[in-house]
Write an enzyme that holds these catalytic residues in place. Sequence first.
Site, PDB file in Angstrom:
ATOM      1  CG  HIS A 133      31.729  19.948  31.020  1.00 31.98           C
ATOM      2  ND1 HIS A 133      31.141  21.026  30.393  1.00 31.98           N
ATOM      3  CD2 HIS A 133      32.914  19.766  30.398  1.00 31.98           C
ATOM      4  CE1 HIS A 133      31.940  21.470  29.445  1.00 31.98           C
ATOM      5  NE2 HIS A 133      33.032  20.727  29.422  1.00 31.98           N
ATOM      6  CG  ASP A 210      27.624  15.437  30.155  1.00 31.15           C
ATOM      7  OD1 ASP A 210      28.062  14.863  29.142  1.00 31.15           O
ATOM      8  OD2 ASP A 210      28.181  16.412  30.679  1.00 31.15           O
ATOM      9  CD  GLN A 213      35.171  13.290  28.324  1.00 30.10           C
ATOM     10  OE1 GLN A 213      35.853  12.352  27.894  1.00 30.10           O
ATOM     11  NE2 GLN A 213      35.363  14.532  27.940  1.00 30.10           N
ATOM     12  CE  LYS A 236      33.790  16.268  24.794  1.00 32.60           C
ATOM     13  NZ  LYS A 236      34.952  17.075  25.133  1.00 32.60           N
ATOM     14  CB  CYS A 374      34.610  22.973  31.131  1.00 32.92           C
ATOM     15  SG  CYS A 374      35.164  23.997  29.777  1.00 32.92           S
TER      16      CYS A 374
HETATM   17  N1  PMP Z   1      30.167  17.233  29.348  1.00 37.91           N
HETATM   18  C1  PMP Z   1      31.345  16.643  29.488  1.00 37.91           C
HETATM   19  C2  PMP Z   1      31.521  15.610  30.560  1.00 37.91           C
HETATM   20  C3  PMP Z   1      32.398  16.975  28.643  1.00 37.91           C
HETATM   21  O1  PMP Z   1      33.580  16.385  28.789  1.00 37.91           O
HETATM   22  C4  PMP Z   1      32.184  17.945  27.629  1.00 37.91           C
HETATM   23  C5  PMP Z   1      33.301  18.363  26.709  1.00 37.91           C
HETATM   24  N2  PMP Z   1      34.484  18.704  27.370  1.00 37.91           N
HETATM   25  C6  PMP Z   1      30.923  18.523  27.523  1.00 37.91           C
HETATM   26  C7  PMP Z   1      29.932  18.149  28.396  1.00 37.91           C
HETATM   27  C8  PMP Z   1      30.619  19.541  26.473  1.00 37.91           C
HETATM   28  O2  PMP Z   1      30.753  18.975  25.207  1.00 37.91           O
HETATM   29  P1  PMP Z   1      30.726  19.890  23.906  1.00 37.91           P
HETATM   30  O3  PMP Z   1      31.717  20.985  24.131  1.00 37.91           O
HETATM   31  O4  PMP Z   1      31.112  18.976  22.793  1.00 37.91           O
HETATM   32  O5  PMP Z   1      29.330  20.406  23.761  1.00 37.91           O
END
Ligand code: PMP
Length: 416
Positions: A133, A210, A213, A236, A374
């Site tokens: 991401h 990270d 997910q 999430k 993203c």
């Molecule tokens: N890493 C991953 C794998 C994600 O799916 C997301 C959210 N789409 C993020 C980081 C960022 O999370 P947040 O926007 O809640 O900070």
Amino acid sequence: MAANVSPVRPAPLDAQRVRADFPILATTVNGHPLVYLDSAASAQRPLQVLRAVEEYETHSHANVHRGVHALSQAATAAYEGARERVRRFINARSTREIIFVRGTTEGINLVAQAYARPRFKAGDEILITALEHHANIVPWQMVCEASGCSLRVAPINRRGELELEEFLKLLGPRTRLVAVAHVSNALGTVLPLKRIIEAAHAHGAVVLVDGAQAVPHAHVDVRALGADFYTFSSHKLYGPTGIGVLYGREELLASMPPWQGGGDMILTVSFEKTTYNELPWKFEAGTPNMSGAVGLAAAMDYVESLGLTAIAEHEQHLLGLATAELARLPDVEIIGTAAHKASVLSFTMKGVHPHDLGTILDAEGVAVRTGHHCAMPVMTFFGLPATARASFGCYNTEGDVASLVAALHKARGVFS
Ligand code: PMP
């Protein structure tokens, strides 16, 4: 001798009963009952979370840590109680290792700015993977720009799996930090974290995971994994937005300077010299998100009451069903076919731009995410501008999968 009992299996998830906990799922969209297939972007909150937040706001709110009065103490107890709840949820050794942040993005940026940036220099390397991401790419690029160190990227294959051998080859004496997703949000791939962490440690590199997910779909034990840093977002995990967690090994956090200055992160302040607070507060400058922390703790209670194993089995069932159904549609291509996946299903439909597809599905009440998720480098790798992505949570049903498939047939009709 051990008693001869069969292993305890969690009761399979009763999704209809679960749905009753989520009032928003009764919404109608464009005249259709909502089919919410966008939990990977943000999950809905159960009443248990909404009520915990309301209870805190109604009866316990004041600023934390600084007050002797009863409400301030109640708020502090609620906030610090939530920290202990998080510690138990991920099996950290100590609450000193649990930093409340805004979310995964802030957790990664904290490590980038307070761990990597002050100590990395030209010649050092940060290793990530090609399925990250943006939140796990850009903060490292910023560190590279500021410190002169380099970013290396381990490739993926056409199924969306990490090329482990290539990853291992990229690890070396220059690798100072490895930053990897536990689960890819764009492809659903589950990464072989234990292998990655063991190999990185063998080269003396620190590992940040990270977990945005992963945490909603599997029991994460940071000590069993051996992760140095692990970060995730509450929203999430069926909790509120604006709150998340950075777990860090105490020894590492203790060695890091604070990254933001202000109230709460100090012990003493004078114009000559300021001394910093102990962990974890050293990294929590300013008034924190107390009600968010309370809501997150309630969300953890909630998913554990359902059973993370039961949730995972339920979602795997839906993922398998949806994958089989979509594979039967000749004009639909599934993007991300890793052997080990969590409940994310990215796809494209021939002749239909994913955004148009998303709009048509929305007209049928089916909420999927469309775009680059993203993860622009993933889209570039597959030669796509975007995909549509359905993702499943504890409240989804086989009926939701059927609605998705029916809406896809409708979309084909519109464009043929
Ligand atoms: N890493 C991953 C794998 C994600 O799916 C997301 C959210 N789409 C993020 C980081 C960022 O999370 P947040 O926007 O809640 O900070």
